[in-house]
Design a protein around this motif. Structure first.
Motif, short mmCIF file in Angstrom:
data_model
loop_
_atom_site.label_atom_id
_atom_site.label_comp_id
_atom_site.label_asym_id
_atom_site.label_seq_id
_atom_site.Cartn_x
_atom_site.Cartn_y
_atom_site.Cartn_z
N SER A 40 39.89 42.54 42.14
CA SER A 40 40.33 44.10 43.51
C SER A 40 41.05 43.37 44.38
O SER A 40 41.12 42.35 44.20
CB SER A 40 38.75 43.97 44.34
OG SER A 40 37.71 44.77 43.37
N THR A 43 45.76 46.13 48.83
CA THR A 43 47.19 46.45 48.09
C THR A 43 47.99 47.17 49.77
O THR A 43 47.10 47.47 50.84
CB THR A 43 47.67 47.96 47.16
OG1 THR A 43 46.49 48.71 48.05
CG2 THR A 43 47.39 46.87 45.84
N ALA A 45 47.90 49.66 52.55
CA ALA A 45 47.99 51.62 52.04
C ALA A 45 48.37 52.61 52.41
O ALA A 45 49.06 53.59 52.23
CB ALA A 45 46.35 52.22 53.10
N THR A 60 44.13 48.82 51.86
CA THR A 60 42.98 49.08 50.95
C THR A 60 43.16 47.54 49.43
O THR A 60 43.54 47.37 49.48
CB THR A 60 43.46 50.32 50.25
OG1 THR A 60 42.32 51.31 49.58
CG2 THR A 60 44.72 50.26 49.76
N LYS A 62 42.46 47.71 45.67
CA LYS A 62 42.16 48.12 44.69
C LYS A 62 41.62 47.69 43.31
O LYS A 62 41.94 46.78 43.94
CB LYS A 62 43.56 49.22 43.96
CG LYS A 62 43.59 50.18 45.73
CD LYS A 62 45.37 50.82 45.12
CE LYS A 62 45.43 52.16 45.52
NZ LYS A 62 46.89 52.52 45.26
N LEU A 64 42.45 45.94 40.14
CA LEU A 64 43.87 46.62 38.97
C LEU A 64 43.46 45.29 37.80
O LEU A 64 42.96 44.27 37.79
CB LEU A 64 44.88 45.68 39.48
CG LEU A 64 45.55 47.07 41.26
CD1 LEU A 64 46.76 46.32 41.79
CD2 LEU A 64 46.14 48.11 40.49
N GLY A 92 50.76 51.12 48.08
CA GLY A 92 50.72 50.42 46.80
C GLY A 92 51.13 48.83 46.73
O GLY A 92 50.56 48.56 45.49
N GLN A 94 51.20 45.29 45.92
CA GLN A 94 50.61 44.82 46.41
C GLN A 94 50.38 43.02 47.85
O GLN A 94 51.74 43.20 47.49
CB GLN A 94 50.18 43.25 44.87
CG GLN A 94 49.15 44.19 44.01
CD GLN A 94 49.24 43.64 42.55
OE1 GLN A 94 48.87 42.30 42.49
NE2 GLN A 94 49.97 43.78 41.80
#
Length: 243
Positions: A40, A43, A45, A60, A62, A64, A92, A94
């Motif tokens: 997790s 990143t 948003a 957010t 995410k 990966l 999007g 990192q």
């Protein structure tokens, strides 16, 4: 005899085939397990412009694949919120440690980010550094600054020492911002410096600028645990001599 050789070859072929099949299936399993390792990562948003404070709404988390997680990526939004982006971060992307800073937090690699909001940075020359603190002041130390200058009473010059500012954070020593300060020389002794950069209010910057124009300034190192302001009056040489 020939039959036995055929059986032996068939057995060896079966063993070889079984071994190869085992290795192949095991490699597929390892690849599958590696691909299934997810991390997790925090990143962006939305697009985050440079010099913008990062809020929770901009982030957010995410999952990966571990192999695509970049060095320095963060996993907890609390490690990010409240900090400022030092460069543009696209949606999007990192969130990396290297792209954030906490202004005035003492960990900034750029002087402008090392200054707390509402404060200013001013560089002043320090007189007789080796005689005073032997070049031992480092960034993030806390100092007072005194000035020494002469005034006239009639035609008589009067030497004065004045406490200009107190409880001031050192942001840099010469051009060094790191807490470690300048490395020691080959003889193990601290390397010399001639200027220190201080974090001050705008008014204190004016006072220091005026004092530096009138006479030499000296830094007095103080404990970071001591926040008391003494507000001492100026001293003349006659007051010190006759004490």
């Amino acid at each position: 005899m020939k039959l036995n050789k055929v059986k032996l070859l068939a057995l060896l072929a079966a063993i070889l085939f079984g071994t190869l099949l085992f290795l192949f299936l095991n490699s597929l399993k390892e690849t599958s397990e590696k691909e299934s390792q997810m991390v997790s990562v925090v990143t962006a948003a939305v697009n985050i412009p440079s010099n913008t404070e990062i809020t929770a709404q901009m982030l957010t988390v995410k999952p990966l694949p571990a192999e695509v997680v970049q060095p320095g990526a963060l996993t907890d939004p609390s490690q990010v919120t409240g900090r400022f982006a030092t460069s543009n971060i696209v949606a999007g992307e990192q969130i990396l440690v290297a792209k954030m800073v906490m202004p005035g937090g003492g960990d900034a690699a750029v002087l402008s980010y090392a200054i707390a909001p509402g404060m200013r940075a001013i560089t002043i020359p320090i007189a007789d550094a080796p005689a005073g603190l032997a070049w031992l002041i480092k960034p993030q130390d806390v100092v007072d600054i005194i000035a020494q200058f002469e005034t006239l009473e009639g035609e008589k010059p009067i030497s004065n020492t004045t406490l200009i500012v107190e409880n001031i954070t050192v942001l840099a020593v010469d051009s060094i911002l790191a807490r470690e300060g300048k490395p020691n020389g080959e003889d193990g002794m601290p390397l010399p410096y001639s200027n220190i950069t201080l974090q001050v209010t705008p008014k204190q910057a004016m006072e220091l600028s005026m004092a530096a124009a009138k006479g030499p300034l000296r830094a007095i190192l103080r404990s970071p645990l001591d926040k008391k302001l003494n507000q001492l009056p100026s001293l003349t040489f006659d007051q010190v001599r006759t004490k």
